[in-house]
Motif scaffolding. Structure first.
Motif, PDB file in Angstrom:
ATOM      1  N   ALA A  11      36.566  37.410  41.527  1.00 42.05           N
ATOM      2  CA  ALA A  11      36.831  37.494  42.971  1.00 42.05           C
ATOM      3  C   ALA A  11      37.181  36.115  43.629  1.00 42.05           C
ATOM      4  CB  ALA A  11      35.377  37.902  43.672  1.00 42.05           C
ATOM      5  N   HIS A  12      37.214  34.946  42.993  1.00 41.66           N
ATOM      6  CA  HIS A  12      37.677  33.605  43.410  1.00 41.66           C
ATOM      7  C   HIS A  12      39.384  33.552  43.478  1.00 41.66           C
ATOM      8  CE1 HIS A  12      37.605  33.418  38.986  1.00 41.66           C
ATOM      9  NE2 HIS A  12      38.378  32.581  39.212  1.00 41.66           N
ATOM     10  N   LEU A  13      39.978  34.608  42.603  1.00 43.54           N
ATOM     11  CA  LEU A  13      41.396  34.323  42.482  1.00 43.54           C
ATOM     12  C   LEU A  13      42.021  34.689  43.847  1.00 43.54           C
ATOM     13  CD1 LEU A  13      41.992  36.019  38.719  1.00 43.54           C
ATOM     14  CD2 LEU A  13      41.800  33.451  39.460  1.00 43.54           C
ATOM     15  N   PRO A  14      42.929  34.003  44.393  1.00 36.81           N
ATOM     16  CA  PRO A  14      43.781  34.433  45.385  1.00 36.81           C
ATOM     17  C   PRO A  14      44.823  35.734  45.457  1.00 36.81           C
ATOM     18  CG  PRO A  14      44.828  32.519  44.512  1.00 36.81           C
ATOM     19  CD  PRO A  14      43.653  32.742  43.615  1.00 36.81           C
ATOM     20  N   VAL A  15      44.860  36.177  46.338  1.00 40.15           N
ATOM     21  CA  VAL A  15      45.941  37.302  46.231  1.00 40.15           C
ATOM     22  C   VAL A  15      47.428  36.437  45.939  1.00 40.15           C
ATOM     23  CG1 VAL A  15      47.321  39.096  47.784  1.00 40.15           C
ATOM     24  CG2 VAL A  15      44.630  38.566  48.031  1.00 40.15           C
ATOM     25  N   PRO A  16      48.168  37.162  45.136  1.00 38.21           N
ATOM     26  CA  PRO A  16      49.494  36.614  44.798  1.00 38.21           C
ATOM     27  C   PRO A  16      50.276  36.547  46.096  1.00 38.21           C
ATOM     28  CG  PRO A  16      48.806  38.163  43.047  1.00 38.21           C
ATOM     29  CD  PRO A  16      47.831  38.078  44.091  1.00 38.21           C
ATOM     30  N   MET A  17      50.953  35.407  46.144  1.00 35.54           N
ATOM     31  CA  MET A  17      52.072  35.220  47.515  1.00 35.54           C
ATOM     32  C   MET A  17      52.799  36.382  47.644  1.00 35.54           C
ATOM     33  SD  MET A  17      50.741  32.338  48.706  1.00 35.54           S
ATOM     34  CE  MET A  17      51.740  31.671  49.691  1.00 35.54           C
ATOM     35  N   GLN A  18      53.330  36.839  46.699  1.00 33.35           N
ATOM     36  CA  GLN A  18      54.394  37.813  47.035  1.00 33.35           C
ATOM     37  C   GLN A  18      53.952  39.096  47.371  1.00 33.35           C
ATOM     38  OE1 GLN A  18      53.532  36.802  43.796  1.00 33.35           O
ATOM     39  NE2 GLN A  18      53.297  38.461  42.623  1.00 33.35           N
ATOM     40  N   LEU A  19      52.552  39.217  47.485  1.00 34.17           N
ATOM     41  CA  LEU A  19      51.865  40.654  47.941  1.00 34.17           C
ATOM     42  C   LEU A  19      51.206  40.187  49.411  1.00 34.17           C
ATOM     43  CD1 LEU A  19      49.926  41.669  45.037  1.00 34.17           C
ATOM     44  CD2 LEU A  19      52.122  42.489  45.749  1.00 34.17           C
ATOM     45  N   ARG A  20      51.428  39.021  49.706  1.00 28.85           N
ATOM     46  CA  ARG A  20      50.939  38.366  51.311  1.00 28.85           C
ATOM     47  C   ARG A  20      51.959  38.862  52.182  1.00 28.85           C
ATOM     48  NH1 ARG A  20      47.707  32.975  50.645  1.00 28.85           N
ATOM     49  NH2 ARG A  20      46.975  33.373  48.220  1.00 28.85           N
ATOM     50  N   ASN A  21      51.499  39.301  53.370  1.00 29.79           N
ATOM     51  CA  ASN A  21      52.288  39.537  54.751  1.00 29.79           C
ATOM     52  C   ASN A  21      52.711  38.375  55.209  1.00 29.79           C
ATOM     53  OD1 ASN A  21      52.659  42.411  54.202  1.00 29.79           O
ATOM     54  ND2 ASN A  21      51.032  42.826  55.538  1.00 29.79           N
ATOM     55  N   ALA A  22      53.948  38.054  55.592  1.00 27.91           N
ATOM     56  CA  ALA A  22      54.605  36.924  56.209  1.00 27.91           C
ATOM     57  C   ALA A  22      54.767  37.283  57.784  1.00 27.91           C
ATOM     58  CB  ALA A  22      55.700  36.257  55.480  1.00 27.91           C
ATOM     59  N   PHE A  43      55.389  28.679  53.931  1.00 28.81           N
ATOM     60  CA  PHE A  43      54.152  28.742  53.024  1.00 28.81           C
ATOM     61  C   PHE A  43      54.406  29.348  51.802  1.00 28.81           C
ATOM     62  CE2 PHE A  43      52.120  25.724  55.964  1.00 28.81           C
ATOM     63  CZ  PHE A  43      51.825  24.660  55.320  1.00 28.81           C
ATOM     64  N   GLY A  44      55.446  30.200  51.860  1.00 28.13           N
ATOM     65  CA  GLY A  44      55.565  30.991  50.732  1.00 28.13           C
ATOM     66  C   GLY A  44      55.332  32.418  50.716  1.00 28.13           C
ATOM     67  N   TYR A  45      54.454  32.865  51.918  1.00 30.77           N
ATOM     68  CA  TYR A  45      54.005  34.202  52.035  1.00 30.77           C
ATOM     69  C   TYR A  45      55.179  35.301  51.702  1.00 30.77           C
ATOM     70  CZ  TYR A  45      49.446  32.805  53.684  1.00 30.77           C
ATOM     71  OH  TYR A  45      48.201  32.113  53.733  1.00 30.77           O
ATOM     72  N   GLY A  46      54.953  36.200  50.993  1.00 33.55           N
ATOM     73  CA  GLY A  46      55.889  37.424  50.830  1.00 33.55           C
ATOM     74  C   GLY A  46      57.308  36.956  49.880  1.00 33.55           C
ATOM     75  N   GLN A  47      57.071  35.750  49.324  1.00 26.10           N
ATOM     76  CA  GLN A  47      58.288  35.511  48.734  1.00 26.10           C
ATOM     77  C   GLN A  47      58.493  36.130  47.418  1.00 26.10           C
ATOM     78  OE1 GLN A  47      59.129  31.261  48.481  1.00 26.10           O
ATOM     79  NE2 GLN A  47      59.088  31.013  50.687  1.00 26.10           N
ATOM     80  N   GLY A  48      59.476  36.736  46.981  1.00 26.22           N
ATOM     81  CA  GLY A  48      59.544  37.316  45.711  1.00 26.22           C
ATOM     82  C   GLY A  48      59.208  38.624  45.631  1.00 26.22           C
TER      83      GLY A  48
END
Length: 448
Positions: free
Chosen positions: A364-375, A383-388
């Motif tokens: 549960a401590h692992l962050p959500v991968p940046m490519q899956l976050r909404n920018a 800051f790299g949200y949504g990249q990739g």
């Protein structure tokens, strides 16, 4: 309310109900319950040695709990104090204990019988605990409920649990024969007989309850004599029983045991048994929406992706029963039970979720991968949200094969293990292609 005190064999008025007049006075007269009171049993051995431990009698109505308590108290020549948990409180218990202490000082023993002990709350049960422990009273509790849930653990640890069962047809038949033959306490002076049909109807209608069998026998005897017949028939018994419903308590073990049998039957794909247990619950007055809720759960838990239609059938059943009510609601419930029983079975959804849940709790401590976050904002994009991120709809076959949807630390776990039946068997090919990253084809059902 002053608790009732009694010692020895109580005189029974001649106009008392037949069930009261025929109450057994000794273990030899006590029909059935061989495991509880037969040779080699704990109770029989204790009585033979003149000792009596505290114990809880657990069994359905009419199996002889109160009768057995009186018999064993007489067997050790103890004062028998009867308290009903329905109408007694802490003050009554304290008075009983005080009298037992005085009785003990003069060398006499006290058996405290608490009927329906499950109705006493924790504080009430705590009152008698030290006096059971030091031997001031020997406790005999009677309950129709599972003592594991209804009797406090400290009291249970100081008492044995004796399980009594429903009386079987042969045992009920023995009660009937004894009552018809007994000229002092029973119906012997009336010179009545009962035919095979009447005997069967009485055994079935009493539902394992000896008290109910004797009560119905007494009424059926009156019906037969009113018609000038010396033989009690099935028709006489039917009038005596008057649509007696089987024992069933929505809060008791019987409630949970029956729904368990129903669910396991559907899971085992037996449509006839499914209808039988369904009818047992409906005719006993079970809440129909409780039954339907369990079928909705089963549709996902046990049928699952082997037949996704099952969940729609179960939820439609819930809507139908809620809309039309009972008794007509049984049509929808029977249809749903049959559909679920005959459907192919798969528990892949539940087992897959359980595996994923284990990893989810562990990581549960692992962050959500940046490519899956909404920018959503420019700063977030900075800051790299949504990249990739690659949209599946812009990829060949609407599958983004280069995308990773799990944290890197998890590797490549497999939570979903598909079944081999029904729709799920046809979906396996697509699922395998997706995992292998190969060109995909639609399953047969989707293609159609």
């Amino acid at each position: 309310m002053q608790p009732k005190l009694s010692f020895g064999v109580e005189p029974i008025p001649p106009d008392a109900p037949l069930a009261a007049r025929m109450r057994p006075q000794t273990l030899d007269e006590f029909i059935g319950q061989e495991e509880a009171v037969g040779p080699g049993s704990m109770l029989r051995g204790s009585l033979d040695r003149g000792r009596l431990p505290s114990f809880i009698l657990w069994g359905p109505p009419g199996c002889g709990k109160t009768t057995l308590a009186r018999i064993v108290a007489r067997g050790v020549e103890a004062e028998f104090v009867s308290v009903s948990a329905v109408s007694s409180g802490v003050a009554d218990l304290r008075r009983v204990v005080a009298e037992a202490q005085a009785r003990r000082a003069s060398g006499r023993r006290t058996v405290l019988f608490i009927d329906e002990i499950h109705r006493f709350n924790k504080a009430q049960q705590d009152v008698i605990l030290p006096y059971v422990e030091d031997g001031t009273v020997t406790l005999i509790g009677a309950t129709t409920e599972n003592p594991s849930f209804e009797v406090i653990a400290p009291l249970l640890s100081r008492a044995r649990v004796v399980r009594l069962k429903q009386l079987g047809p042969a045992e009920l038949s023995g009660l009937v024969d004894r009552a018809l033959a007994d000229r002092e306490r029973g119906l012997g002076t009336r010179e009545l007989a009962i035919d095979d049909g009447g005997r069967t109807a009485l055994a079935e209608g009493a539902n394992g309850d000896g008290r109910a069998a004797l009560t119905a026998l007494e009424i059926a005897a009156d019906v037969a004599e009113a018609g000038g017949r010396p033989t009690i028939t099935a028709q006489d018994v039917a009038q005596a029983l008057q649509d007696r419903r089987p024992y069933y308590d929505r809060q008791s073990d019987y409630h949970y045991d029956t729904i368990s049998a129903f669910i396991k039957t559907i899971r085992g794909s037996d449509p006839d048994a499914a209808l039988y247990w369904l009818a047992r619950m409906i005719e006993a007055g079970e809440d129909p929406l409780f039954i339907v809720r369990r079928m909705v759960i089963l549709a996902s838990e046990d049928v699952g992706l082997a037949d996704p239609q099952a969940l729609m059938v179960a939820t439609a059943c819930q809507q139908a029963v809620h809309f039309i009510g009972m008794p007509e609601g049984f049509y929808a419930m029977a249809e749903c039970a049959l559909y679920l029983a005959l459907a192919p079975k798969s528990n892949s959804a539940g087992s897959g979720y359980a595996r994923a849940m284990t990893d989810a709790a562990r990581t549960a401590h692992l962050p959500v991968p940046m490519q899956l976050r909404n920018a959503v904002t420019g700063l977030m994009r900075q800051f790299g949200y949504g990249q990739g991120y690659r949209s599946a709809h812009e990829e060949r076959g609407h599958v983004a094969r280069e995308m990773r949807y799990l944290p890197e630390e998890l590797g490549s776990p497999q939570y979903y293990v598909p079944g081999e039946l029904g729709f799920e068997a046809r979906a396996v090919a697509r699922w395998s292609e997706l995992r292998a990253g190969e060109p995909t084809t639609l399953p047969e059902r989707e293609a159609k």
